[in-house]
Design an enzyme around this catalytic site. Structure first.
Site, mmCIF file in Angstrom:
data_model
loop_
_atom_site.group_PDB
_atom_site.id
_atom_site.type_symbol
_atom_site.label_atom_id
_atom_site.label_comp_id
_atom_site.label_asym_id
_atom_site.label_seq_id
_atom_site.Cartn_x
_atom_site.Cartn_y
_atom_site.Cartn_z
ATOM 1 N N SER A 43 16.939 76.660 30.139
ATOM 2 C CA SER A 43 16.305 75.433 30.095
ATOM 3 C C SER A 43 14.767 75.362 30.241
ATOM 4 O O SER A 43 13.941 74.342 29.996
ATOM 5 C CB SER A 43 17.018 74.470 30.773
ATOM 6 O OG SER A 43 17.101 74.883 31.990
ATOM 7 N N ASP A 54 15.866 66.418 40.453
ATOM 8 C CA ASP A 54 15.700 67.717 39.796
ATOM 9 C C ASP A 54 14.449 68.218 39.936
ATOM 10 O O ASP A 54 13.495 67.851 39.656
ATOM 11 C CB ASP A 54 15.826 67.168 38.234
ATOM 12 C CG ASP A 54 15.820 68.821 37.338
ATOM 13 O OD1 ASP A 54 15.415 69.717 38.039
ATOM 14 O OD2 ASP A 54 16.094 68.542 36.184
ATOM 15 N N HIS A 63 13.243 71.592 36.658
ATOM 16 C CA HIS A 63 12.470 71.522 35.431
ATOM 17 C C HIS A 63 11.222 70.518 35.815
ATOM 18 O O HIS A 63 11.178 69.899 36.908
ATOM 19 C CB HIS A 63 13.329 70.644 34.586
ATOM 20 C CG HIS A 63 14.713 71.289 34.170
ATOM 21 N ND1 HIS A 63 15.882 71.024 34.859
ATOM 22 C CD2 HIS A 63 14.908 72.329 33.332
ATOM 23 C CE1 HIS A 63 16.985 71.968 34.265
ATOM 24 N NE2 HIS A 63 16.208 72.761 33.341
#
Length: 537
Positions: free
Chosen positions: A252, A500, A503
């Site tokens: 990702s 998060d 990312h």
């Protein structure tokens, strides 16, 4: 017989006069040396030189990843590192030393200003003489008040800690290490595109749209020491990509970088001349006028795993087949620019379950558990063998992204009471110790060694790790998705569980990564590669 000296006669000076002359000469020489020292110190301050360097090593962020090996520590101790040279936060609205035509070095001052500066340096030298007389043992410029204002500096280079890898960043004759430098707050040149101007961004990365209030994280650009990054020119890149395919392969974080690249180039095509098609593991952005594609292929471990489903892959008990790559690799054939990564999916446990045959869907899968770095090495060896057996270097350029750091451990940048990266709005430029954010430098070193050993097909190792460790401010935090849905207001109040810090918001740090990729693509062709990756001496 002693002959008396005649008074008033011209002859040898008296002994007392000779001694006085020697002391006078010594004093003049001393003042000259101190003046030169002060002048050099002032010059160094103007150019930001002289900070203390250190290597950055840490355990993984998963809480059980094991210690960094002694071999990795020894290599990292010779590698470049982060130099924290001052605590200078950017202005909220004003750009710092706005560069002129690609450089942030100002023009030489007018002559009268130079004279004033020289006068000030002379006064500083005189003050230093007084200080030396008053405090024996002190040296000019030793006062803490003389410490220059500086920015966060990363020392790139070879070795485990911050190895430079590929040629774009190597310090060969006539070139410089692009991974050695600093983050500069510059509203005039960053960001390269606007969040609102790219309709292809997913909700996972649109932090401003998802409620983030500050946008300073978008306004930092990477400034290498001694040179400049090539200015990103989307038209030039697309000309290079005409009738070609560019593909990101990995997890990702590579998808994060792929979205960045799409946004960097999409404005050059009319809305009806570009399209995005998602088909299972493969996402394809097509620019019709150039017959060019920018693609992403989901393969978080590069080899086969039980996490290969692009939509349903939140599996805690992860397993891989370390020698099975053909299924994924069939999708990489014929691509002109391949950009690989694999890292974050390795960080759940200190050991990896490996399967050597059969299906992952069986109830009782037989597996071996081996240390993470050993499994990682096996996978990269499988990958490198495939590359050298199936890639024609005259047609295809191969790049490998180093590990993307996470910011889960706030004590690693001197904020033990903070909650991960939540509410961080500035890079770690005020922290003068080594950063300890949980990067697994063993995996970094393994990837660097494997790519460096590949001779038949040169692989460019893009070293994003150390420079990205500084950017604790640029993650999606609570302004993102969770299992396909935006976080609720209640979830946002619980950053310890929901933030998060893996990312990155876009525009943001991955745009800088793509500037490195851009430099490789536009400055070379597969037939004429840039100089090979060499370790720094």
């Amino acid at each position: 017989m002693r002959i008396p000296r005649r008074k008033g006669a011209v002859g040898m000076p008296s002994r007392r006069a000779q001694v006085a002359a020697v002391f006078a000469l010594a004093a003049l020489l001393g003042v000259s040396v101190l003046y030169d020292s002060a002048h050099i110190a002032a010059s160094l301050r103007r150019h930001g030189a002289g900070p203390r360097a250190y290597a950055k090593l840490s355990d993984d962020d998963s809480g059980g990843g094991g210690a960094v090996s002694s071999a990795a520590r020894e290599e990292a101790s010779s590698a470049a590192a982060v130099e924290a040279v001052s605590a200078r936060a950017p202005p909220v609205k004003a750009a710092e030393s706005a560069p002129v035509e690609g450089t942030d070095r100002p023009d030489d001052p007018p002559p009268h200003q130079q004279q004033e500066a020289e006068k000030a340096e002379a006064e500083a030298a005189a003050a230093a003489v007084t200080a030396v007389a008053a405090k024996p043992g002190a040296t000019a410029g030793s006062s803490s008040q003389d410490a220059p204002l500086i920015e966060e500096v990363v020392q790139g280079g070879g070795g485990v800690g911050h190895g430079g890898g590929a040629a774009l960043g190597e310090r060969h004759e006539g070139t410089c290490d692009l991974y050695k430098g600093r983050w500069v707050y510059d509203e005039s040149r960053a960001p390269i595109y606007k969040e609102s101007g790219c309709g292809f961004l997913t909700e996972q990365v649109t932090c401003m749209r998802n409620g983030r209030r500050d946008d300073d994280y978008q306004k930092w650009r990477w400034q290498p020491d001694g040179c400049d990054l090539p200015k990103f020119d989307a038209k030039l890149l697309l000309e290079k990509l005409r009738n070609k395919r560019l593909m990101f392969v990995g997890d990702s974080l590579n998808r994060n970088q792929w979205e960045s690249m799409v946004c960097l180039v999409q404005a050059e095509a009319p809305w009806d001349k570009k399209s995005l098609v998602k088909n299972g593991s493969l996402n394809v952005f097509h620019l019709q006028e150039y017959n060019a594609t920018v693609e992403f292929y989901w393969a978080p471990f590069l080899v086969e795993s039980n996490s290969d489903d692009p939509d349903i892959h939140s599996i805690s008990d992860r397993m891989i087949k370390p020698t099975s790559i053909a299924k994924h690799a069939a999708n990489w054939q014929g691509v002109d620019y391949l950009i690989f990564n694999t890292y974050i999916w390795w960080m759940n446990t200190p050991q990896m379950k490996t399967v050597h045959g059969g299906s992952f869907s069986r109830k009782h899968v037989k597996y071996d558990e081996i240390e993470r770095v050993v499994a990682y090495r096996k996978v990269l060896k499988t990958w490198s063998r495939w590359v050298e057996a199936h890639i024609d270097p005259k047609r295809t350029t191969v790049l490998f992204m180093s590990v993307s750091p996470v910011h889960m451990q706030s004590e690693g940048w001197g904020s033990p009471n903070a909650v991960k990266c939540f509410s961080e709005t500035q890079p770690a430029i005020n922290y003068t110790k080594k950063l300890e954010v949980g990067t697994d430098w063993d995996l970094f070193a393994t990837a660097q060694r494997v790519t460096r050993s590949m001779k038949k097909v040169p692989v460019h190792f893009i070293n994003i790790t150390a420079l990205s460790e500084i950017r604790k401010d640029a993650h999606t935090s609570v302004h993102t998705l969770r299992q396909g849905k935006l976080l609720t207001a209640e979830q946002k109040t619980n950053p310890r569980k929901f933030a998060d810090c893996i990312h990155w918001c876009l525009p943001g740090v991955p745009d800088t990564w793509n500037e490195f990729v851009y430099g490789h693509i536009v400055s070379s062709t597969p037939q004429q590669q840039m100089p090979e990756d060499q370790p720094h001496r």
